[in-house]
Enzyme design. Structure first.
Site, PDB file in Angstrom:
ATOM      1  N   ASP A  62       0.881  -1.168   0.000  1.00 50.50           N
ATOM      2  CA  ASP A  62       0.000   0.000   0.000  1.00 50.50           C
ATOM      3  C   ASP A  62       0.922   1.221   0.000  1.00 50.50           C
ATOM      4  O   ASP A  62       1.669   1.443   0.970  1.00 50.50           O
ATOM      5  CB  ASP A  62      -0.885  -0.034   1.262  1.00 50.50           C
ATOM      6  CG  ASP A  62      -1.854   1.137   1.325  1.00 50.50           C
ATOM      7  OD1 ASP A  62      -1.587   2.185   0.699  1.00 50.50           O
ATOM      8  OD2 ASP A  62      -2.867   1.004   2.035  1.00 50.50           O
ATOM      9  N   VAL A  63       0.864   2.016  -1.071  1.00 51.46           N
ATOM     10  CA  VAL A  63       1.826   3.116  -1.202  1.00 51.46           C
ATOM     11  C   VAL A  63       1.593   4.242  -0.202  1.00 51.46           C
ATOM     12  O   VAL A  63       2.411   5.146  -0.095  1.00 51.46           O
ATOM     13  CB  VAL A  63       1.868   3.687  -2.646  1.00 51.46           C
ATOM     14  CG1 VAL A  63       2.387   2.653  -3.626  1.00 51.46           C
ATOM     15  CG2 VAL A  63       0.521   4.259  -3.070  1.00 51.46           C
ATOM     16  N   ASN A  89       2.699   4.960 -10.498  1.00 54.04           N
ATOM     17  CA  ASN A  89       1.449   5.117 -11.248  1.00 54.04           C
ATOM     18  C   ASN A  89       0.214   4.804 -10.399  1.00 54.04           C
ATOM     19  O   ASN A  89      -0.908   5.088 -10.814  1.00 54.04           O
ATOM     20  CB  ASN A  89       1.566   4.181 -12.466  1.00 54.04           C
ATOM     21  CG  ASN A  89       0.265   3.902 -13.140  1.00 54.04           C
ATOM     22  OD1 ASN A  89      -0.242   4.744 -13.872  1.00 54.04           O
ATOM     23  ND2 ASN A  89      -0.290   2.724 -12.884  1.00 54.04           N
ATOM     24  N   TYR A 155      -9.139  15.257  -6.344  1.00 47.41           N
ATOM     25  CA  TYR A 155      -8.355  14.593  -7.406  1.00 47.41           C
ATOM     26  C   TYR A 155      -7.476  15.604  -8.135  1.00 47.41           C
ATOM     27  O   TYR A 155      -6.271  15.394  -8.280  1.00 47.41           O
ATOM     28  CB  TYR A 155      -9.295  13.871  -8.381  1.00 47.41           C
ATOM     29  CG  TYR A 155      -8.561  13.063  -9.433  1.00 47.41           C
ATOM     30  CD1 TYR A 155      -8.014  11.821  -9.127  1.00 47.41           C
ATOM     31  CD2 TYR A 155      -8.402  13.546 -10.733  1.00 47.41           C
ATOM     32  CE1 TYR A 155      -7.332  11.076 -10.088  1.00 47.41           C
ATOM     33  CE2 TYR A 155      -7.723  12.812 -11.699  1.00 47.41           C
ATOM     34  CZ  TYR A 155      -7.196  11.572 -11.373  1.00 47.41           C
ATOM     35  OH  TYR A 155      -6.513  10.836 -12.322  1.00 47.41           O
ATOM     36  N   LYS A 159      -3.335  15.702  -8.122  1.00 47.16           N
ATOM     37  CA  LYS A 159      -2.560  15.494  -9.350  1.00 47.16           C
ATOM     38  C   LYS A 159      -1.726  16.731  -9.709  1.00 47.16           C
ATOM     39  O   LYS A 159      -0.614  16.604 -10.220  1.00 47.16           O
ATOM     40  CB  LYS A 159      -3.490  15.096 -10.493  1.00 47.16           C
ATOM     41  CG  LYS A 159      -4.085  13.687 -10.318  1.00 47.16           C
ATOM     42  CD  LYS A 159      -2.995  12.610 -10.330  1.00 47.16           C
ATOM     43  CE  LYS A 159      -3.556  11.207 -10.376  1.00 47.16           C
ATOM     44  NZ  LYS A 159      -2.506  10.182 -10.488  1.00 47.16           N
ATOM     45  N   THR A 190      -9.403   3.066 -19.828  1.00 48.64           N
ATOM     46  CA  THR A 190      -9.552   2.195 -18.654  1.00 48.64           C
ATOM     47  C   THR A 190     -10.862   2.605 -17.965  1.00 48.64           C
ATOM     48  O   THR A 190     -11.394   3.692 -18.237  1.00 48.64           O
ATOM     49  CB  THR A 190      -8.396   2.355 -17.629  1.00 48.64           C
ATOM     50  OG1 THR A 190      -8.608   3.565 -16.889  1.00 48.64           O
ATOM     51  CG2 THR A 190      -7.023   2.377 -18.284  1.00 48.64           C
TER      52      THR A 190
HETATM   53  P1  NAP Z   1      -6.685   1.712 -12.266  1.00 48.99           P
HETATM   54  O1  NAP Z   1      -6.809   0.537 -13.162  1.00 48.99           O
HETATM   55  O2  NAP Z   1      -7.723   1.933 -11.208  1.00 48.99           O
HETATM   56  O3  NAP Z   1      -5.246   1.667 -11.620  1.00 48.99           O
HETATM   57  C1  NAP Z   1      -4.933   2.171 -10.358  1.00 48.99           C
HETATM   58  C2  NAP Z   1      -3.979   1.191  -9.716  1.00 48.99           C
HETATM   59  O4  NAP Z   1      -3.485   1.770  -8.505  1.00 48.99           O
HETATM   60  C3  NAP Z   1      -4.646  -0.127  -9.344  1.00 48.99           C
HETATM   61  O5  NAP Z   1      -3.877  -1.192  -9.873  1.00 48.99           O
HETATM   62  C4  NAP Z   1      -4.651  -0.142  -7.812  1.00 48.99           C
HETATM   63  O6  NAP Z   1      -4.430  -1.449  -7.317  1.00 48.99           O
HETATM   64  C5  NAP Z   1      -3.467   0.776  -7.512  1.00 48.99           C
HETATM   65  N1  NAP Z   1      -3.618   1.425  -6.200  1.00 48.99           N
HETATM   66  C6  NAP Z   1      -4.648   2.200  -5.774  1.00 48.99           C
HETATM   67  N2  NAP Z   1      -4.451   2.578  -4.506  1.00 48.99           N
HETATM   68  C7  NAP Z   1      -3.258   2.038  -4.124  1.00 48.99           C
HETATM   69  C8  NAP Z   1      -2.515   2.054  -2.921  1.00 48.99           C
HETATM   70  N3  NAP Z   1      -2.927   2.720  -1.826  1.00 48.99           N
HETATM   71  N4  NAP Z   1      -1.339   1.378  -2.880  1.00 48.99           N
HETATM   72  C9  NAP Z   1      -0.895   0.698  -3.966  1.00 48.99           C
HETATM   73  N5  NAP Z   1      -1.556   0.639  -5.139  1.00 48.99           N
HETATM   74  C10 NAP Z   1      -2.733   1.305  -5.204  1.00 48.99           C
HETATM   75  O7  NAP Z   1      -6.667   3.054 -13.128  1.00 48.99           O
HETATM   76  P2  NAP Z   1      -5.759   3.551 -14.348  1.00 48.99           P
HETATM   77  O8  NAP Z   1      -6.666   4.226 -15.278  1.00 48.99           O
HETATM   78  O9  NAP Z   1      -4.841   2.499 -14.823  1.00 48.99           O
HETATM   79  O10 NAP Z   1      -4.922   4.705 -13.602  1.00 48.99           O
HETATM   80  C11 NAP Z   1      -3.545   4.632 -13.369  1.00 48.99           C
HETATM   81  C12 NAP Z   1      -3.047   6.016 -13.022  1.00 48.99           C
HETATM   82  O11 NAP Z   1      -3.313   6.902 -14.115  1.00 48.99           O
HETATM   83  C13 NAP Z   1      -3.684   6.653 -11.793  1.00 48.99           C
HETATM   84  O12 NAP Z   1      -2.692   7.363 -11.068  1.00 48.99           O
HETATM   85  C14 NAP Z   1      -4.694   7.615 -12.401  1.00 48.99           C
HETATM   86  O13 NAP Z   1      -5.020   8.672 -11.527  1.00 48.99           O
HETATM   87  C15 NAP Z   1      -3.946   8.071 -13.630  1.00 48.99           C
HETATM   88  N6  NAP Z   1      -4.758   8.626 -14.705  1.00 48.99           N
HETATM   89  C16 NAP Z   1      -5.724   7.865 -15.297  1.00 48.99           C
HETATM   90  C17 NAP Z   1      -6.473   8.411 -16.322  1.00 48.99           C
HETATM   91  C18 NAP Z   1      -7.565   7.611 -17.002  1.00 48.99           C
HETATM   92  O14 NAP Z   1      -8.359   8.204 -17.755  1.00 48.99           O
HETATM   93  N7  NAP Z   1      -7.618   6.297 -16.822  1.00 48.99           N
HETATM   94  C19 NAP Z   1      -6.222   9.723 -16.742  1.00 48.99           C
HETATM   95  C20 NAP Z   1      -5.218  10.470 -16.123  1.00 48.99           C
HETATM   96  C21 NAP Z   1      -4.484   9.901 -15.106  1.00 48.99           C
HETATM   97  P3  NAP Z   1      -5.044  -1.935  -5.881  1.00 48.99           P
HETATM   98  O15 NAP Z   1      -6.430  -1.381  -5.808  1.00 48.99           O
HETATM   99  O16 NAP Z   1      -4.978  -3.427  -5.942  1.00 48.99           O
HETATM  100  O17 NAP Z   1      -4.129  -1.382  -4.844  1.00 48.99           O
END
Ligand code: NAP
Length: 250
Positions: A62-63, A89, A155, A159, A190
């Site tokens: 857990d980060v 990430n 959020y 960010k 996603t």
């Molecule tokens: P996602 O599939 O929900 O990925 C988020 C990942 O973070 C999950 O694998 C989750 O795994 C992990 N996580 C969450 N809380 C955590 C914690 N406390 N400790 C360790 N791991 C944790 O979403 P994604 O779209 O791939 O997003 C990845 C990144 O891109 C995020 O930072 C998001 O804010 C950013 N982002 C996404 C978008 C978009 O449109 N998708 C746009 C801009 C930025 P667990 O729950 O198993 O811990």
């Protein structure tokens, strides 16, 4: 094959952008460690990497917890013999405007997105600067330093702070041989970019007019930018926040 003999840590590697990045780094020769809180999705990413002929391992962490983060970095180094690249990430999307957010939701967004990125860098840098340097890429967002959107105050704040933290960390550690940058995606393919109740088809219809490019980013479009920032090809790029948003902030 830009990452042969390199060890890469991907937080949030059990899903979405993190899983795609883990596969992309492994396809270019890296040994990849994927971190997150839930073991099953991490195990699935490892299986996908291994099925494609690559090397990967899971790290449950857990980060937001410093003990976990310290143990995460230690276990990657022990398992793979080093740490050369980190893709920080892990993140969470927390809805709610300034006047509506509950205090614990505000704290959760800041804790995962900002404190988690800081703690990860803190322990990665401690290893990298004692072992010849490395590269770090953090995931910020176009919502934050580059654009605001009503209704997601925690959020965007978290960010924007990741972007500022990235630039500060880059200045502090380039002399240690550690190159630090960020990516700031717009909506990516996603589930995180789906609005409540929205299907991918609904999202496609919304983005046809809401984004200049008219669609979400593919995972490849994001991971190719991450790999470029992590590779020597971007060797003079320091403290940059690379916006990948289909023209939203053009
Ligand atoms: P996602 O599939 O929900 O990925 C988020 C990942 O973070 C999950 O694998 C989750 O795994 C992990 N996580 C969450 N809380 C955590 C914690 N406390 N400790 C360790 N791991 C944790 O979403 P994604 O779209 O791939 O997003 C990845 C990144 O891109 C995020 O930072 C998001 O804010 C950013 N982002 C996404 C978008 C978009 O449109 N998708 C746009 C801009 C930025 P667990 O729950 O198993 O811990």
């Amino acid at each position: 094959m830009r990452f042969v003999n390199q060890v890469v840590l991907v937080t949030g590697g059990g899903s979405g952008i993190g899983r795609a990045a883990a596969l992309a780094f492994a396809a270019e020769g890296a040994a990849v460690a994927v971190a997150g809180r839930s073991p099953e999705p991490l195990a699935h990413t490892v299986k996908l990497v291994e099925s494609a002929g690559g090397t990967a391992s899971p790290v449950v962490a857990d980060v937001t917890r410093e003990d976990d983060v310290a143990a995460m970095v230690d276990s990657v180094v022990t398992r793979h013999g080093g740490l050369h690249v980190a893709f920080n990430n892990a993140g969470t999307f927390v809805p709610g405007g300034v006047a509506d957010l509950a205090a614990d939701e505000w704290s959760r967004a800041l804790s995962v997105n900002l404190t988690g990125t800081w703690l990860s860098m803190k322990h990665e840098i401690a290893h990298m600067r004692a072992h010849g340097g490395g590269t770090i890429v953090n995931t910020a967002s176009n919502l934050g330093a580059h654009a605001r959107l009503p209704g997601i105050a925690a959020y965007v704040t978290s960010k924007a702070a990741v972007s500022a933290l990235t630039r500060n960390a880059a200045l502090e550690h380039i002399a240690d041989g550690i190159r630090i940058n960020a990516v700031s995606p717009g909506p990516v393919d996603t589930p995180m970019s789906l609005r409540p109740g929205e299907t991918p088809a609904d999202r496609a219809a919304r983005l046809r007019t809401a984004l200049p490019i008219g669609r979400v980013a593919t995972l490849d479009e994001v991971t190719s930018a991450v790999l470029w920032l992590a590779s020597p090809e971007s060797g003079f790029t320091v403290g940059h926040d690379l916006v990948l948003d289909g023209g939203a902030t053009a």
